[in-house]
Write a protein that holds these residues in place. Structure first.
Motif, PDB file in Angstrom:
ATOM      1  N   LEU A 192      52.435  20.650  44.698  1.00  0.00           N
ATOM      2  CA  LEU A 192      52.431  21.874  43.900  1.00  0.00           C
ATOM      3  C   LEU A 192      51.189  22.679  44.224  1.00  0.00           C
ATOM      4  O   LEU A 192      50.275  22.216  44.911  1.00  0.00           O
ATOM      5  CB  LEU A 192      52.531  21.559  42.399  1.00  0.00           C
ATOM      6  N   PHE A 193      51.166  23.917  43.697  1.00  0.00           N
ATOM      7  CA  PHE A 193      50.037  24.832  43.932  1.00  0.00           C
ATOM      8  C   PHE A 193      49.313  25.074  42.618  1.00  0.00           C
ATOM      9  O   PHE A 193      49.943  25.187  41.562  1.00  0.00           O
ATOM     10  CB  PHE A 193      50.536  26.165  44.494  1.00  0.00           C
ATOM     11  N   CYS A 194      47.982  25.183  42.683  1.00  0.00           N
ATOM     12  CA  CYS A 194      47.194  25.416  41.472  1.00  0.00           C
ATOM     13  C   CYS A 194      46.303  26.631  41.642  1.00  0.00           C
ATOM     14  O   CYS A 194      45.594  26.755  42.648  1.00  0.00           O
ATOM     15  CB  CYS A 194      46.346  24.181  41.150  1.00  0.00           C
ATOM     16  N   LEU A 195      46.337  27.537  40.670  1.00  0.00           N
ATOM     17  CA  LEU A 195      45.480  28.724  40.634  1.00  0.00           C
ATOM     18  C   LEU A 195      44.646  28.652  39.349  1.00  0.00           C
ATOM     19  O   LEU A 195      45.122  29.025  38.274  1.00  0.00           O
ATOM     20  CB  LEU A 195      46.328  29.999  40.652  1.00  0.00           C
ATOM     21  N   PRO A 196      43.382  28.184  39.428  1.00  0.00           N
ATOM     22  CA  PRO A 196      42.602  27.912  38.214  1.00  0.00           C
ATOM     23  C   PRO A 196      41.716  29.065  37.742  1.00  0.00           C
ATOM     24  O   PRO A 196      40.716  28.842  37.063  1.00  0.00           O
ATOM     25  CB  PRO A 196      41.732  26.730  38.666  1.00  0.00           C
ATOM     26  N   SER A 197      42.070  30.310  38.065  1.00  0.00           N
ATOM     27  CA  SER A 197      41.209  31.464  37.793  1.00  0.00           C
ATOM     28  C   SER A 197      40.856  31.595  36.318  1.00  0.00           C
ATOM     29  O   SER A 197      41.614  31.170  35.436  1.00  0.00           O
ATOM     30  CB  SER A 197      41.872  32.743  38.299  1.00  0.00           C
ATOM     31  N   VAL A 198      39.704  32.244  36.055  1.00  0.00           N
ATOM     32  CA  VAL A 198      39.168  32.276  34.687  1.00  0.00           C
ATOM     33  C   VAL A 198      38.927  33.679  34.147  1.00  0.00           C
ATOM     34  O   VAL A 198      38.648  33.837  32.953  1.00  0.00           O
ATOM     35  CB  VAL A 198      37.855  31.460  34.599  1.00  0.00           C
ATOM     36  N   GLN A 199      39.008  34.716  34.978  1.00  0.00           N
ATOM     37  CA  GLN A 199      38.759  36.079  34.519  1.00  0.00           C
ATOM     38  C   GLN A 199      39.900  36.999  34.926  1.00  0.00           C
ATOM     39  O   GLN A 199      40.579  36.759  35.923  1.00  0.00           O
ATOM     40  CB  GLN A 199      37.448  36.627  35.098  1.00  0.00           C
ATOM     41  N   LYS A 200      40.066  38.124  34.182  1.00  0.00           N
ATOM     42  CA  LYS A 200      41.172  39.038  34.467  1.00  0.00           C
ATOM     43  C   LYS A 200      40.959  39.841  35.745  1.00  0.00           C
ATOM     44  O   LYS A 200      41.828  40.620  36.133  1.00  0.00           O
ATOM     45  CB  LYS A 200      41.443  39.953  33.283  1.00  0.00           C
ATOM     46  N   THR A 201      39.825  39.614  36.431  1.00  0.00           N
ATOM     47  CA  THR A 201      39.686  40.121  37.789  1.00  0.00           C
ATOM     48  C   THR A 201      40.838  39.600  38.634  1.00  0.00           C
ATOM     49  O   THR A 201      41.307  40.269  39.559  1.00  0.00           O
ATOM     50  CB  THR A 201      38.338  39.676  38.396  1.00  0.00           C
ATOM     51  N   GLU A 202      41.298  38.393  38.311  1.00  0.00           N
ATOM     52  CA  GLU A 202      42.522  37.845  38.911  1.00  0.00           C
ATOM     53  C   GLU A 202      43.685  38.457  38.153  1.00  0.00           C
ATOM     54  O   GLU A 202      44.105  37.967  37.107  1.00  0.00           O
ATOM     55  CB  GLU A 202      42.544  36.328  38.792  1.00  0.00           C
ATOM     56  N   ALA A 203      44.212  39.543  38.696  1.00  0.00           N
ATOM     57  CA  ALA A 203      45.214  40.318  37.960  1.00  0.00           C
ATOM     58  C   ALA A 203      46.640  39.854  38.216  1.00  0.00           C
ATOM     59  O   ALA A 203      47.514  40.023  37.369  1.00  0.00           O
ATOM     60  CB  ALA A 203      45.094  41.799  38.330  1.00  0.00           C
ATOM     61  N   PHE A 204      46.881  39.249  39.386  1.00  0.00           N
ATOM     62  CA  PHE A 204      48.252  38.920  39.787  1.00  0.00           C
ATOM     63  C   PHE A 204      48.334  37.530  40.433  1.00  0.00           C
ATOM     64  O   PHE A 204      49.080  36.670  39.987  1.00  0.00           O
ATOM     65  CB  PHE A 204      48.769  39.982  40.758  1.00  0.00           C
ATOM     66  N   GLY A 205      47.584  37.331  41.513  1.00  0.00           N
ATOM     67  CA  GLY A 205      47.600  36.046  42.215  1.00  0.00           C
ATOM     68  C   GLY A 205      48.720  35.955  43.228  1.00  0.00           C
ATOM     69  O   GLY A 205      49.711  35.243  43.013  1.00  0.00           O
ATOM     70  N   ILE A 206      48.588  36.658  44.354  1.00  0.00           N
ATOM     71  CA  ILE A 206      49.640  36.666  45.379  1.00  0.00           C
ATOM     72  C   ILE A 206      49.943  35.261  45.886  1.00  0.00           C
ATOM     73  O   ILE A 206      51.092  34.944  46.217  1.00  0.00           O
ATOM     74  CB  ILE A 206      49.238  37.602  46.544  1.00  0.00           C
ATOM     75  N   VAL A 207      48.919  34.409  45.921  1.00  0.00           N
ATOM     76  CA  VAL A 207      49.145  33.038  46.407  1.00  0.00           C
ATOM     77  C   VAL A 207      50.196  32.307  45.576  1.00  0.00           C
ATOM     78  O   VAL A 207      50.882  31.415  46.082  1.00  0.00           O
ATOM     79  CB  VAL A 207      47.819  32.244  46.423  1.00  0.00           C
ATOM     80  N   GLN A 208      50.326  32.676  44.309  1.00  0.00           N
ATOM     81  CA  GLN A 208      51.362  32.050  43.472  1.00  0.00           C
ATOM     82  C   GLN A 208      52.756  32.296  44.028  1.00  0.00           C
ATOM     83  O   GLN A 208      53.588  31.380  44.093  1.00  0.00           O
ATOM     84  CB  GLN A 208      51.322  32.615  42.051  1.00  0.00           C
ATOM     85  N   ILE A 209      53.012  33.546  44.417  1.00  0.00           N
ATOM     86  CA  ILE A 209      54.365  33.861  44.876  1.00  0.00           C
ATOM     87  C   ILE A 209      54.601  33.333  46.293  1.00  0.00           C
ATOM     88  O   ILE A 209      55.743  33.072  46.667  1.00  0.00           O
ATOM     89  CB  ILE A 209      54.695  35.363  44.743  1.00  0.00           C
ATOM     90  N   GLU A 210      53.527  33.159  47.067  1.00  0.00           N
ATOM     91  CA  GLU A 210      53.680  32.484  48.351  1.00  0.00           C
ATOM     92  C   GLU A 210      54.151  31.052  48.124  1.00  0.00           C
ATOM     93  O   GLU A 210      55.061  30.558  48.813  1.00  0.00           O
ATOM     94  CB  GLU A 210      52.359  32.499  49.116  1.00  0.00           C
ATOM     95  N   ALA A 211      53.526  30.376  47.155  1.00  0.00           N
ATOM     96  CA  ALA A 211      53.935  29.002  46.838  1.00  0.00           C
ATOM     97  C   ALA A 211      55.365  28.962  46.305  1.00  0.00           C
ATOM     98  O   ALA A 211      56.162  28.095  46.684  1.00  0.00           O
ATOM     99  CB  ALA A 211      52.969  28.394  45.816  1.00  0.00           C
TER     100      ALA A 211
END
Length: 378
Positions: A266-285
């Motif tokens: 699985l893929f993990c995106l552990p971001s903590v601030q709204k600077t991470e607005a979308f996370g393209i890596v999520q949709i790649e996974a």
């Protein structure tokens, strides 16, 4: 209908530039004229003909300040070309692009693509805020990447009547079975938890490193990406005695990425601030049918992209033990894993393909051109 994508820089280094470029290529493939004007630190670059319907134009940047390329020639270039376009599609945050539009005298339609608020640059915002307010007022339509971010942004609270959203779309990540088998051998057939991104504070990678403490030895967390926190994260893994379970591999070349997505559980995106607005890596996974673990960042669209219980699980930011619990819940329950894997693949196909993004963008442009006043609905 002739459109100009305005903002950011070239060569492509991040998600905003990639969206601009993909829109240009996708629209031109539909015989819609679409150019792109951006800043670059490469000298003597003028115009690159992409195809009969698309030109890539450059303004030389003399310096970079707080992540913004300062390219004064962008203003003069836009003034010369302002009458060539029916729509200027400006991408935010990019103060230089805003300045160019402000001083260009352009009178046509403007789409403001709101990728994220300016969160960290407090001093810059003191100077830039009057121009940002002008840009928000000037825009005929404001487009976000998710409905959540548009709704929750304090800067857009009073202009909800002229907002909509256009989810980012990407091509499906290729499968690399041979490369995946090599990786599984390298990591001794342990369960690979993959993450990919710049090693900066808002990504929250220290929490993923700490989560390794709560995972059995048959798991390995593989973090790809370069950045200023690389050595700090390696030292953290050493202090926590999890160096065997956390591997920071540094920069991953583009052709190597599919093997990691193929090999991981699985893929993990552990971001903590709204600077991470979308996370393209999520949709790649998701395009690989991999479940995603992301975080419920207040005001961000990350948790909308990864629908909880459908494409993966969303956890509380900065909670390493919750990350570890979610990892084990998915990987060690075959029924849940199958459900989330299928859900991730279906969610990608429904919302996040590049074709879907282009189709919806064309619909937005046409509606804007046909309507003197535009009321959009989410």
């Amino acid at each position: 209908m002739k459109i100009l994508q305005l903002g950011k820089f070239y060569p492509i280094k991040g998600g905003v530039e990639k969206v601009m470029y993909d829109l240009m290529i996708g629209l031109s493939a539909h015989d819609i004229e679409c150019d792109m004007l951006c800043a670059t630190n490469e000298k003597n670059k003028k115009v690159k003909r992409i195809n009969p319907y698309a030109n890539l134009m450059f303004s030389h940047a003399c310096v970079q300040v707080a992540g913004t390329m300062i390219a004064p020639s962008m203003i003069s270039q836009l003034r010369k070309r302002k009458n060539d376009y029916d729509i200027i599609h400006i991408h935010h945050p990019d103060p230089m692009a805003c300045m160019a539009l402000y001083f260009s005298g352009y009178k046509g339609k403007v789409i403001l693509h709101w990728h994220s608020d300016i969160v960290r640059q407090k001093k810059l915002m003191t100077l830039y805020r009057p121009f940002q307010k002008w840009l928000i007022k000037r825009a005929d339509l404001i487009v976000g990447t998710t409905p959540t971010y548009i709704k929750e942004s304090d800067d857009l609270r009073n202009v909800q009547h002229k907002t909509t959203y256009l989810p980012i779309g990407v091509d499906r990540m290729l499968t690399d079975t041979e490369g995946a088998e090599r990786l599984k051998t390298i990591y001794h057939n342990r369960k690979i938890i993959f993450s990919l991104g710049r090693l900066v504070h808002y990504k929250g990678y220290e929490n993923l490193v700490k989560a390794a403490q709560y995972l059995p030895d048959d798991y390995v967390i593989v973090i790809g990406g370069a950045g200023p926190l690389l050595e700090e994260l390696r030292n953290l893994a050493k202090r926590l005695n999890v160096r065997e379970k956390v591997i920071l591999i540094g920069f991953v070349r583009e052709h190597e990425v599919p093997a990691y997505y193929t090999a991981c559980e699985l893929f993990c995106l552990p971001s903590v601030q709204k600077t991470e607005a979308f996370g393209i890596v999520q949709i790649e996974a998701m395009s690989c049918g991999k479940p995603v673990i992301a975080t419920k960042i207040p005001g961000s669209g990350v948790a909308w992209v990864n629908e909880h219980g459908v494409s993966g699980l969303n956890v509380t930011p900065q909670k390493p033990e919750e990350i570890a619990t979610a990892i084990r819940a998915i990987v060690e329950d075959k029924e849940m894993y199958k459900k989330l894997s299928e859900g991730a693949s279906n969610r990608y196909k429904t919302h996040f393909t590049e074709e879907r993004m282009i189709e919806k963008a064309i619909g937005i442009y046409k509606q804007l051109m046909e309507s003197p006043t535009l009321n959009t609905k989410h």
